[in-house]
Design a protein around this motif. Structure first.
Motif, mmCIF file in Angstrom:
data_model
loop_
_atom_site.group_PDB
_atom_site.id
_atom_site.type_symbol
_atom_site.label_atom_id
_atom_site.label_comp_id
_atom_site.label_asym_id
_atom_site.label_seq_id
_atom_site.Cartn_x
_atom_site.Cartn_y
_atom_site.Cartn_z
ATOM 1 N N ASP A 53 0.856 -1.190 0.000
ATOM 2 C CA ASP A 53 0.000 0.000 0.000
ATOM 3 C C ASP A 53 0.886 1.233 0.000
ATOM 4 O OD1 ASP A 53 -1.992 -2.006 1.958
ATOM 5 O OD2 ASP A 53 -2.754 -1.022 0.165
ATOM 6 N N ARG A 59 3.745 1.662 2.399
ATOM 7 C CA ARG A 59 3.742 0.941 3.682
ATOM 8 C C ARG A 59 4.505 -0.365 3.480
ATOM 9 N NH1 ARG A 59 0.488 -2.996 5.453
ATOM 10 N NH2 ARG A 59 -1.321 -2.406 4.204
ATOM 11 N N LEU A 103 -0.179 -0.140 -4.193
ATOM 12 C CA LEU A 103 -1.641 -0.372 -4.162
ATOM 13 C C LEU A 103 -2.357 0.972 -3.999
ATOM 14 C CD1 LEU A 103 -1.460 -3.573 -1.966
ATOM 15 C CD2 LEU A 103 -1.742 -3.435 -4.454
ATOM 16 N N ARG A 117 -13.398 5.981 4.004
ATOM 17 C CA ARG A 117 -12.169 6.053 3.206
ATOM 18 C C ARG A 117 -12.138 7.267 2.277
ATOM 19 N NH1 ARG A 117 -10.197 0.153 1.194
ATOM 20 N NH2 ARG A 117 -8.160 1.164 1.379
ATOM 21 N N LYS A 150 -7.840 1.705 -7.464
ATOM 22 C CA LYS A 150 -8.763 0.849 -6.695
ATOM 23 C C LYS A 150 -9.904 1.693 -6.169
ATOM 24 C CE LYS A 150 -6.102 1.378 -2.381
ATOM 25 N NZ LYS A 150 -5.202 0.748 -1.413
ATOM 26 N N HIS A 151 -11.057 1.058 -5.845
ATOM 27 C CA HIS A 151 -11.427 -0.360 -5.881
ATOM 28 C C HIS A 151 -12.558 -0.460 -6.910
ATOM 29 C CE1 HIS A 151 -10.142 0.963 -1.871
ATOM 30 N NE2 HIS A 151 -9.491 -0.183 -1.824
ATOM 31 N N ARG A 161 -19.023 -3.590 3.300
ATOM 32 C CA ARG A 161 -18.351 -3.452 2.004
ATOM 33 C C ARG A 161 -18.071 -4.806 1.364
ATOM 34 N NH1 ARG A 161 -11.885 -2.361 2.908
ATOM 35 N NH2 ARG A 161 -11.688 -3.534 4.846
ATOM 36 N N TYR A 196 -14.600 -5.098 -3.006
ATOM 37 C CA TYR A 196 -15.254 -6.226 -2.322
ATOM 38 C C TYR A 196 -16.728 -6.330 -2.701
ATOM 39 C CZ TYR A 196 -11.384 -6.308 1.131
ATOM 40 O OH TYR A 196 -10.169 -6.392 1.771
ATOM 41 N N PHE A 269 -6.362 -5.554 12.669
ATOM 42 C CA PHE A 269 -7.301 -5.782 11.562
ATOM 43 C C PHE A 269 -8.440 -6.718 11.968
ATOM 44 C CE2 PHE A 269 -8.064 -7.605 7.268
ATOM 45 C CZ PHE A 269 -8.108 -6.439 6.521
ATOM 46 N N SER A 383 -5.523 0.215 5.714
ATOM 47 C CA SER A 383 -4.367 -0.245 4.942
ATOM 48 C C SER A 383 -3.509 0.920 4.459
ATOM 49 C CB SER A 383 -4.870 -1.036 3.735
ATOM 50 O OG SER A 383 -5.778 -0.233 2.989
ATOM 51 N N GLU A 461 -10.815 2.888 7.364
ATOM 52 C CA GLU A 461 -11.281 1.814 6.485
ATOM 53 C C GLU A 461 -12.109 0.847 7.318
ATOM 54 O OE1 GLU A 461 -8.040 -0.104 4.486
ATOM 55 O OE2 GLU A 461 -9.184 -1.948 4.214
HETATM 56 C C1 GLC Z 1 -7.456 -3.692 2.061
HETATM 57 C C2 GLC Z 1 -7.982 -2.549 1.216
HETATM 58 C C3 GLC Z 1 -7.136 -2.262 0.007
HETATM 59 C C4 GLC Z 1 -5.688 -2.560 0.329
HETATM 60 C C5 GLC Z 1 -5.567 -4.058 0.550
HETATM 61 C C6 GLC Z 1 -4.150 -4.439 0.981
HETATM 62 O O1 GLC Z 1 -8.479 -4.432 2.596
HETATM 63 O O2 GLC Z 1 -9.350 -2.574 0.850
HETATM 64 O O3 GLC Z 1 -7.316 -0.881 -0.331
HETATM 65 O O4 GLC Z 1 -4.838 -2.158 -0.753
HETATM 66 O O5 GLC Z 1 -6.512 -4.546 1.486
HETATM 67 O O6 GLC Z 1 -3.862 -3.902 2.227
#
Ligand code: GLC
Length: 699
Positions: A53, A59, A103, A117, A150-151, A161, A196, A269, A383, A461
């Protein structure tokens, strides 16, 4: 240098079924840094592929990176050139961290003001979104890193979602929700990530029409479609429906283990009960592993389709120089990136109101007040979180710039910010002095020439905000300070639209979104006039009840379906067509300059020239906006006007400039069972917001 497709064809012939399968589903990265990982096929010289990401910075676990401002702050600059530069900077930092695919960008339209988001997305307007999506992709890909818009598509809320189905018209899809992705594909994006959610009854990971017919067919997309993490809904349906790569391919336990995160870490998470409604099934993975091999062997998935999936991945690896042929050189100059992040944060800051209080004089005594003043607001939860290379808090930034006394008081307790990666709870507040109290803040305010009150929301998120009000007692804090202070400036650090009930009681209001690591630095340059607050609103600010999504079926949906009944009347299109009341309209923002629009001339059917003068004693930055209104249409009701073009210009004090504004086709076409040119003649409204029109002409 790209490996010729013949070589890729040759590789395909040599790859065993097992090896092909390894190239279309994720595994855990032995280095523990990447969020997505393909092990490659060493026997044939196919290296690993690492994905990380996100839209606000890279990240790569364990390695800090430049924390750029939120995407919505970048869009507020109305200057896509800054997006290109940020994309290239993030690409260089990705390369430095051995990451091959980034990402981001997040290009979903901001349909719902509550969406958790919104800070990762650009705007309620598809043309502004498209301009930034394209520039960001160009920037990222210019450093031989694969971009991942994305997405895809219509993932505009976090509530449910992973299961919600979006009921949306083709016209709204084509005119509002798809353009950002088409712009990213046209800019050469090497991948696209599916959302998703479902659209009109079909989950996006297996949506043949939108993946095969539209994305790959009509638009000619030749990269790979990667699922969102744990977002692959089936093996056969997804493979035959157009999904090419399953991520993460491993289950959550394996993923966290790779990151070295204990499940027990608070806020991890999915652990947080508030996020449960917005989480995918993180136990289900490996659908493109053995089950896909079996589906190919049984003929349920043709081997030619598997070859196409593999070819799409290999083609992008080749394109960024991973299959031999060397990659472009890169150098991540983190000092330059720090300066760029600060510049974008200042340029994205929107001056909503200013009654002769800004810019501050250098020697002013300032009281800095608010729950988050001791820590840079680098982003929201999820993320997109990254560890900032260096960060400047509001207090430190102002204290570093001011010549007068600078006092500080939190006033109310810190606002809890969910984090996906543990450590989310607030230790930060404990070491900055006594328990916060509004009384102490009022005392500080009374003793200063001006109070700067910094307020925040805390979006994440996997959850939507439950209201547009500022969390905690921040509204009460602002009112109390405004009562006691000679002059009051409020700085709003929010993920998107928030209600500002006290806006008539204060002297100035700045919206700085999530400003990233340079929070206090950028704020100080704007407060003291070193930089003009160059931003304009990329979203409409209004009371919750005024938005078209106010009402359960429209958001968050009923019985698993959300109805996009407003069609293409999203954002200001809705406010224009229904005379709804905006607190601050789309495109609004003041400058330290004041601008007189002198003339507009039509150059050709897609260009106008606008002449304006800065009548102030201070230089300023103006964002010229051009809105197009078609002739009264006999057909479907159209939005009264649509943003057709914009240009951000710096105008020295007392000077006059003429700027050329390019107009985008999107504002002159409508979708009704196919694209049609809207009927002219078009009225072009030229001004500084959707409501503040200064000139008009006809096209
Ligand atoms: C997450 C997010 C997406 C992110 C991916 C990897 O759930 O929806 O934006 O890039 O997973 O972390």
């Amino acid at each position: 240098m790209e490996t010729a497709s013949a070589d890729i064809g040759k590789l395909l012939q040599e790859l065993t079924l097992d090896e092909k399968i390894r190239l279309v589903h994720g595994a855990s990265d032995p280095s523990g840094a990447a969020t997505g990982y393909l092990p490659g096929v060493e026997r044939l010289g196919i290296p690993e592929l690492r994905l990380a990401d996100g839209p606000l910075g890279v990240r790569s676990h364990g390695e800090p990176a430049t924390a750029f401002p939120a995407s919505i702050a970048l869009a507020a600059t109305f200057d896509p050139e800054l997006a290109q530069r940020q994309g290239a900077a993030m690409g260089r930092e990705a390369r430095e961290r051995n990451i091959d695919a980034l990402l981001g960008p997040g290009v979903n339209l901001i349909r719902v003001p509550h969406c958790g988001r919104n800070f990762e997305y650009y705007s309620e307007d598809p043309m502004l979104t498209s301009a930034f999506a394209a520039s960001m992709v160009e920037g990222i890909q210019s450093t031989d890193v694969i971009a991942t818009p994305k997405h895809y598509v219509a993932n505009n809320q976090e509530t449910q979602r992973a299961s919600i189905d979006v009921d949306v018209s083709e016209a709204a899809l084509r005119e509002c929700y798809l353009p950002g992705f088409k712009a990213a594909v046209d800019a050469g994006s090497g991948s696209v990530m599916t959302g998703y959610n479902g659209v009109n009854g079909t989950p996006m990971s297996e949506h043949r029409r939108l993946l095969l017919d539209v994305l790959k067919g009509e638009w000619g997309f030749d990269g790979y479609v990667v699922s969102d993490w744990f977002g692959t809904k089936s093996t056969v349906g997804s493979a035959n429906g157009g999904l090419d790569l399953e991520m993460p391919g491993i289950d959550r336990e394996e993923m966290w283990e790779a990151f070295g995160i204990e499940e027990s870490d608070d806020g991890v998470f999915g652990e947080d009960e508030d996020l449960s409604e917005g989480m995918p099934d993180t136990g289900r993975s490996g659908l493109f592993a053995e089950p896909l091999a079996e589906a190919v062997e049984s003929g349920d998935v043709p081997e030619s389709r598997l070859d196409d999936m593999v070819e799409r991945v290999l083609r992008q690896m080749s394109r960024i120089g991973l299959l031999g042929g060397g990659r472009s050189s890169h150098q991540a100059d983190e000092a330059a990136h720090r300066t760029l992040a600060k510049r974008i944060a200042a340029r994205g800051t929107v001056l909503l109101k200013n009654e002769d209080v800004l810019p501050l004089s250098d020697d002013a005594d300032v009281a800095v007040i608010g729950p988050g003043i001791h820590e840079a607001k680098t982003g929201g939860g999820g993320s997109s979180e990254i560890e900032a290379l260096n960060a400047v808090s509001a207090v430190d930034g102002i204290r570093g710039r001011a010549d007068g006394d600078v006092s500080d008081a939190r006033g109310v307790p810190e606002i809890d910010q969910v984090s996906f990666f543990g450590g989310g709870e607030d230790e930060r507040g404990s070491d900055v002095g006594p328990e916060p109290s509004i009384e102490a803040a009022v005392d500080a305010a009374s003793a200063a020439d001006v109070s700067v009150v910094v307020v925040q929301d805390a979006a994440t998120e996997a959850a939507d905000r439950d209201s547009l009000q500022l969390p905690g007692d921040q509204d009460e804090l602002v009112e109390a300070v405004a009562d006691a202070s000679a002059r009051t400036v409020v700085v709003v650090q929010s993920s998107g639209p928030v209600e500002l009930p006290w806006r008539d009681d204060v002297d100035a209001v700045l919206e700085s979104w999530y400003p990233g690591q340079s929070d206090g630095d950028a704020l100080a340059t704007v407060l003291f006039g070193d930089a003009d607050p160059g931003g304009r609103l990329p979203v409409t600010f209004a009371a919750e009840s005024e938005y078209p999504t106010d009402g359960a079926a429209a958001f968050p949906g009923r019985d698993g379906t959300v109805e996009y009944d407003e069609g293409y009347f999203v954002g200001y299109r809705h406010f224009d067509a229904n005379d709804a009341e905006a607190a601050y309209p789309f495109g609004h923002g003041l400058s330290y300059g004041t601008f007189a629009y002198r003339s507009v001339d039509v150059v050709d059917d897609r260009r106008v020239q606008v002449t304006l003068e800065n009548t102030a004693e201070r230089a300023g930055r103006e964002v010229i906006q051009v809105y197009a209104s078609p002739a009264e249409s006999t057909g479907a009701k159209r939005p009264p006007r649509e943003l057709a073009g914009f240009e951000s210009v710096h105008v020295p004090a007392g000077e006059t400039v003429t700027a050329t504004v390019d107009l985008d086709d999107l504002a002159f076409r409508g979708y009704d069972d196919g694209w049609t040119e809207l009927e002219g003649p078009f009225e072009l409204a030229v001004g500084r917001s959707a409501e503040d029109v200064r000139l008009s002409t006809e096209l």
